[in-house]
Design a protein around this motif. Structure first.
Motif, short mmCIF file in Angstrom:
data_model
loop_
_atom_site.label_atom_id
_atom_site.label_comp_id
_atom_site.label_asym_id
_atom_site.label_seq_id
_atom_site.Cartn_x
_atom_site.Cartn_y
_atom_site.Cartn_z
N LEU A 23 15.13 2.28 5.17
CA LEU A 23 14.23 2.23 6.31
C LEU A 23 13.51 0.88 6.34
O LEU A 23 13.12 0.36 5.30
N PRO A 24 13.32 0.32 7.54
CA PRO A 24 12.49 -0.89 7.61
C PRO A 24 11.03 -0.51 7.35
O PRO A 24 10.65 0.66 7.49
N THR A 25 10.23 -1.48 6.94
CA THR A 25 8.81 -1.23 6.77
C THR A 25 8.03 -2.20 7.64
O THR A 25 8.45 -3.35 7.86
N PHE A 26 6.93 -1.72 8.16
CA PHE A 26 6.06 -2.50 9.02
C PHE A 26 4.67 -2.50 8.41
O PHE A 26 4.22 -1.49 7.88
N GLY A 33 -12.11 -12.43 12.48
CA GLY A 33 -13.28 -12.88 11.73
C GLY A 33 -13.56 -14.34 11.95
O GLY A 33 -12.65 -15.12 12.19
N ASP A 34 -14.83 -14.70 11.89
CA ASP A 34 -15.23 -16.10 12.05
C ASP A 34 -15.22 -16.83 10.72
O ASP A 34 -14.58 -17.85 10.56
N GLU A 35 -15.95 -16.30 9.76
CA GLU A 35 -16.05 -16.93 8.45
C GLU A 35 -14.84 -16.62 7.57
O GLU A 35 -14.37 -17.44 6.82
N ARG A 36 -14.36 -15.38 7.66
CA ARG A 36 -13.19 -14.95 6.88
C ARG A 36 -12.53 -13.79 7.61
O ARG A 36 -13.16 -13.13 8.44
N ASP A 37 -11.26 -13.53 7.28
CA ASP A 37 -10.53 -12.41 7.89
C ASP A 37 -11.10 -11.08 7.42
O ASP A 37 -11.57 -10.96 6.29
N CYS A 38 -11.02 -10.07 8.29
CA CYS A 38 -11.43 -8.71 7.91
C CYS A 38 -10.61 -8.25 6.71
O CYS A 38 -11.15 -7.74 5.75
N GLY A 39 -9.29 -8.41 6.78
CA GLY A 39 -8.42 -8.08 5.65
C GLY A 39 -7.98 -6.63 5.56
O GLY A 39 -7.22 -6.28 4.67
N ALA A 40 -8.44 -5.77 6.49
CA ALA A 40 -7.99 -4.37 6.46
C ALA A 40 -6.48 -4.35 6.69
O ALA A 40 -5.95 -5.11 7.48
N THR A 41 -5.79 -3.47 5.97
CA THR A 41 -4.33 -3.41 6.08
C THR A 41 -3.86 -1.99 6.34
O THR A 41 -4.46 -1.03 5.87
N SER A 42 -2.77 -1.90 7.07
CA SER A 42 -2.17 -0.60 7.38
C SER A 42 -1.40 -0.05 6.20
O SER A 42 -1.10 1.15 6.16
N ASP A 49 5.66 2.74 16.07
CA ASP A 49 4.64 3.58 16.69
C ASP A 49 3.51 3.90 15.72
O ASP A 49 2.33 3.91 16.10
N GLU A 50 3.86 4.16 14.47
CA GLU A 50 2.85 4.44 13.45
C GLU A 50 1.96 3.21 13.24
O GLU A 50 0.74 3.33 13.08
N LEU A 51 2.56 2.03 13.28
CA LEU A 51 1.81 0.80 13.13
C LEU A 51 0.85 0.60 14.31
O LEU A 51 -0.32 0.26 14.12
N VAL A 52 1.33 0.85 15.52
CA VAL A 52 0.49 0.71 16.71
C VAL A 52 -0.69 1.68 16.65
O VAL A 52 -1.82 1.32 17.00
N ARG A 53 -0.44 2.90 16.18
CA ARG A 53 -1.54 3.87 16.04
C ARG A 53 -2.60 3.38 15.06
O ARG A 53 -3.79 3.52 15.30
N TRP A 54 -2.16 2.78 13.94
CA TRP A 54 -3.13 2.26 12.98
C TRP A 54 -3.95 1.13 13.59
O TRP A 54 -5.18 1.09 13.46
N THR A 62 -13.70 -0.85 14.95
CA THR A 62 -14.32 -2.13 14.62
C THR A 62 -14.41 -3.12 15.77
O THR A 62 -15.11 -4.11 15.67
N ARG A 63 -13.64 -2.88 16.83
CA ARG A 63 -13.49 -3.82 17.95
C ARG A 63 -12.78 -5.11 17.54
O ARG A 63 -12.84 -6.11 18.24
N HIS A 64 -12.07 -5.08 16.40
CA HIS A 64 -11.29 -6.24 15.97
C HIS A 64 -10.01 -6.31 16.78
O HIS A 64 -9.37 -5.30 17.02
N GLY A 65 -9.60 -7.53 17.18
CA GLY A 65 -8.47 -7.65 18.08
C GLY A 65 -7.31 -8.51 17.62
O GLY A 65 -6.33 -8.62 18.33
N LEU A 66 -7.39 -9.11 16.44
CA LEU A 66 -6.28 -9.97 15.97
C LEU A 66 -5.65 -9.39 14.71
O LEU A 66 -6.35 -9.11 13.73
N TYR A 67 -4.32 -9.28 14.74
CA TYR A 67 -3.59 -8.68 13.62
C TYR A 67 -2.36 -9.52 13.32
O TYR A 67 -1.73 -10.06 14.21
N GLU A 68 -2.02 -9.58 12.05
CA GLU A 68 -0.76 -10.20 11.63
C GLU A 68 0.19 -9.07 11.31
O GLU A 68 -0.10 -8.20 10.49
N ARG A 69 1.34 -9.07 11.98
CA ARG A 69 2.32 -7.99 11.80
C ARG A 69 3.52 -8.53 11.03
O ARG A 69 4.03 -9.61 11.33
#
Length: 83
Positions: A23-26, A33-42, A49-54, A62-69
């Motif tokens: 299986l692929p993993t996502f 973040g301004d000073e540093r990244d939030c760093g929360a990870t899925s 779909d599971e990734l989009v839900r997370w 949190t109202r955070h809007g930028l993610y690295e996928r």
């Protein structure tokens, strides 16, 4: 006098499609973040779909809007002729 060493290498073909037995993993990481990244990870999930839900849940909390996928797949390398 020095010795000479010769190495022979094989050509390899890497199939573009993923290995059907794995299986692929996502994964997503919050980089908001301004000073540093939030760093929360899925963590690793096995469907987009599971990734989009997370991401949606984290954004709602949190109202955070930028993610690295990242998408990882297992691919096969097939040895070819020696050269």
């Amino acid at each position: 006098m020095g010795t000479t060493t010769r190495y022979r290498f094989r050509d390899y073909t890497v199939r573009a499609e993923a290995d059907p037995l794995t299986l692929p993993t996502f994964t997503a990481v919050c980089v908001t973040g301004d000073e540093r990244d939030c760093g929360a990870t899925s963590g690793d999930v096995h469907s987009p779909d599971e990734l989009v839900r997370w991401i949606a849940a984290h954004c709602a909390q949190t109202r955070h809007g930028l993610y690295e996928r990242t998408t990882r797949e297992t691919v096969c390398a097939e040895p070819g002729a020696w050269r």
